[in-house]
Scaffold this active site. Structure first.
Site, PDB file in Angstrom:
ATOM      1  N   TYR A  24       0.347   1.773  -3.562  1.00  0.00           N
ATOM      2  CA  TYR A  24       1.322   1.321  -4.476  1.00  0.00           C
ATOM      3  C   TYR A  24       3.111   1.408  -3.641  1.00  0.00           C
ATOM      4  CZ  TYR A  24       3.070  -1.001  -8.947  1.00  0.00           C
ATOM      5  OH  TYR A  24       2.888  -1.862  -8.947  1.00  0.00           O
ATOM      6  N   HIS A  67       6.690   1.126  -1.363  1.00  0.00           N
ATOM      7  CA  HIS A  67       7.725   1.214  -1.569  1.00  0.00           C
ATOM      8  C   HIS A  67       8.723   1.433  -0.969  1.00  0.00           C
ATOM      9  CE1 HIS A  67       8.082   5.158  -1.809  1.00  0.00           C
ATOM     10  NE2 HIS A  67       7.052   5.446  -2.491  1.00  0.00           N
ATOM     11  N   HIS A 111       7.300   4.403   1.240  1.00  0.00           N
ATOM     12  CA  HIS A 111       6.186   4.476   2.529  1.00  0.00           C
ATOM     13  C   HIS A 111       6.640   3.425   3.455  1.00  0.00           C
ATOM     14  CE1 HIS A 111       4.312   4.537  -2.220  1.00  0.00           C
ATOM     15  NE2 HIS A 111       3.646   5.763  -1.040  1.00  0.00           N
ATOM     16  N   LYS A 160      10.513  13.604   0.713  1.00  0.00           N
ATOM     17  CA  LYS A 160      10.992  13.863  -0.781  1.00  0.00           C
ATOM     18  C   LYS A 160       9.567  15.106  -1.129  1.00  0.00           C
ATOM     19  CE  LYS A 160       8.687  11.290  -3.899  1.00  0.00           C
ATOM     20  NZ  LYS A 160       7.812  11.971  -4.355  1.00  0.00           N
ATOM     21  N   ASP A 161       8.515  14.916  -0.167  1.00  0.00           N
ATOM     22  CA  ASP A 161       6.896  16.078  -0.683  1.00  0.00           C
ATOM     23  C   ASP A 161       7.258  16.761   0.255  1.00  0.00           C
ATOM     24  OD1 ASP A 161       5.766  14.373  -3.448  1.00  0.00           O
ATOM     25  OD2 ASP A 161       5.365  13.340  -1.655  1.00  0.00           O
ATOM     26  N   SER A 201       9.714   6.420  -5.448  1.00  0.00           N
ATOM     27  CA  SER A 201       8.601   6.994  -6.043  1.00  0.00           C
ATOM     28  C   SER A 201       6.911   6.260  -7.166  1.00  0.00           C
ATOM     29  CB  SER A 201       8.683   8.460  -6.487  1.00  0.00           C
ATOM     30  OG  SER A 201       6.792   8.769  -7.968  1.00  0.00           O
ATOM     31  N   SER A 202       6.062   6.402  -6.925  1.00  0.00           N
ATOM     32  CA  SER A 202       5.109   5.173  -6.779  1.00  0.00           C
ATOM     33  C   SER A 202       5.049   5.518  -8.869  1.00  0.00           C
ATOM     34  CB  SER A 202       3.645   5.801  -6.605  1.00  0.00           C
ATOM     35  OG  SER A 202       4.058   5.151  -4.914  1.00  0.00           O
TER      36      SER A 202
HETATM   37  O1  PAF Z   1       1.562  12.098  -0.139  1.00  0.00           O
HETATM   38  C1  PAF Z   1       1.270  11.100  -0.702  1.00  0.00           C
HETATM   39  O2  PAF Z   1       0.994  10.208  -1.192  1.00  0.00           O
HETATM   40  C2  PAF Z   1      -0.476  12.046  -0.992  1.00  0.00           C
HETATM   41  O3  PAF Z   1      -0.192  13.179  -1.215  1.00  0.00           O
HETATM   42  C3  PAF Z   1      -1.573  11.902   0.776  1.00  0.00           C
HETATM   43  C4  PAF Z   1      -0.546  12.866   1.897  1.00  0.00           C
HETATM   44  C5  PAF Z   1      -1.638  10.695   0.734  1.00  0.00           C
HETATM   45  C6  PAF Z   1      -2.890  12.884   0.314  1.00  0.00           C
HETATM   46  O4  PAF Z   1      -3.994  11.929  -0.781  1.00  0.00           O
END
Ligand code: PAF
Length: 284
Positions: A32, A34, A37, A149-150, A185-186
């Site tokens: 999904y 954005h 990504h 972001k993560d 964010s998705s």
């Molecule tokens: O950040 C994400 O989208 C997920 O946590 C990841 C790193 C693809 C693992 O599933």
């Protein structure tokens, strides 16, 4: 652009690329797409001969009451976007091929997994570390790209790579934001119109904390209080945590020193949103 679903076929394809002396970049995603990504895909495109994007909504990182079933999925749209970003291959495995039964092996990264989101989402980072370790074996890339972001996820994966001797370079890329500051964010698609507006308070509050630190404030508690007070002005936003931790082991700090992460999570309607800033404090 090729779409591969079988882990064995994916590994074969990457081995062939590497045997021809070409470099491989991997962007792990749950799809999904954005602009966040796409920025990872572009970074991978610029630095590697062959770019693989994995697209897999990983069940082991969702808790029993979380949004695994509802998580947005759209392979046709994602494939088109990945192809436009110059991706060579999308790896889109089935759950039963990633976790053939019986499945008994997990990767647990201690310490950095335990605070922040880890404290509220038990098992989440165990699921993330496990699937990312599997992806690193199926797609033994030279470099892999993650969004800041993560931020906690980046630290968990850095630790795993170091502790388990994975031969891969982790490239951490800046958070991509909407024009009004909301982190991409998705899960933003869960927000209604009013909630979407209210959610901008998250980055505003982090910016305020950043300004306080730049102006010389060194007490973490004061920054947390200012963030909480700002968020409280938006009744639609319910904070889950606001914390200042060191950008390393992610341990809470009382005074700002060196590199610190100011991180928060909040509920806005059905969406659980996270955001953060990383500060470099000079002179302590
Ligand atoms: O950040 C994400 O989208 C997920 O946590 C990841 C790193 C693809 C693992 O599933």
């Amino acid at each position: 652009m090729r779409i591969v679903t079988s882990p064995e076929e994916m590994l074969r394809a990457v081995k062939e690329v590497k045997a021809a002396g070409r470099s491989v970049g991997l962007v792990p995603t749950m799809g999904y797409f954005h602009a966040g990504h796409l920025s990872l895909m572009r970074a991978a495109r610029a630095e590697n001969d062959f770019v693989v994007v994995s697209l897999f909504v990983n069940p082991t990182q969702f808790g029993p009451r979380e949004d695994f079933k509802d998580y947005p999925r759209d392979l046709a749209r994602d494939s088109e976007m990945a192809a436009e970003a110059g991706v060579d291959c999308v790896f889109h495995p089935r759950v039963e091929d990633m976790y053939p039964q019986p499945y008994l092996t997990y990767v647990e990264v201690e310490g950095v997994s335990e605070g922040l989101c880890g404290a509220l989402r038990p098992g989440h980072f165990r699921g993330v570390a496990t699937v990312v370790a599997k992806l690193f074996h199926i797609i033994p890339a030279h470099r892999t790209y993650f969004g800041l972001k993560d931020a906690q996820q980046v630290m968990v994966i850095r630790r795993m790579v170091e502790d388990l001797n994975f031969d891969i370079e982790i490239v951490a890329c800046p958070t991509v934001r909407e024009a009004d500051g909301l982190a991409m964010s998705s899960r933003n698609i869960y927000l209604g119109e009013e909630e979407r507006k209210a959610a901008t308070v998250l980055y505003r509050s982090l910016r305020l904390a950043e300004e306080m630190a730049v102006a010389g404030e060194r007490e973490a508690g004061k920054l947390v209080a200012a963030i909480r007070e700002t968020i409280a002005s938006e009744p639609l936003v319910e904070p889950e945590y606001v914390e200042v931790v060191d950008w390393g082991l992610l341990k809470p700090v009382e005074r700002l020193e060196g590199q610190v992460l100011i991180a928060l999570a909040a509920r806005v309607g059905k969406a659980r949103l996270i955001d953060n800033v990383i500060l470099e404090i000079e002179g302590g």
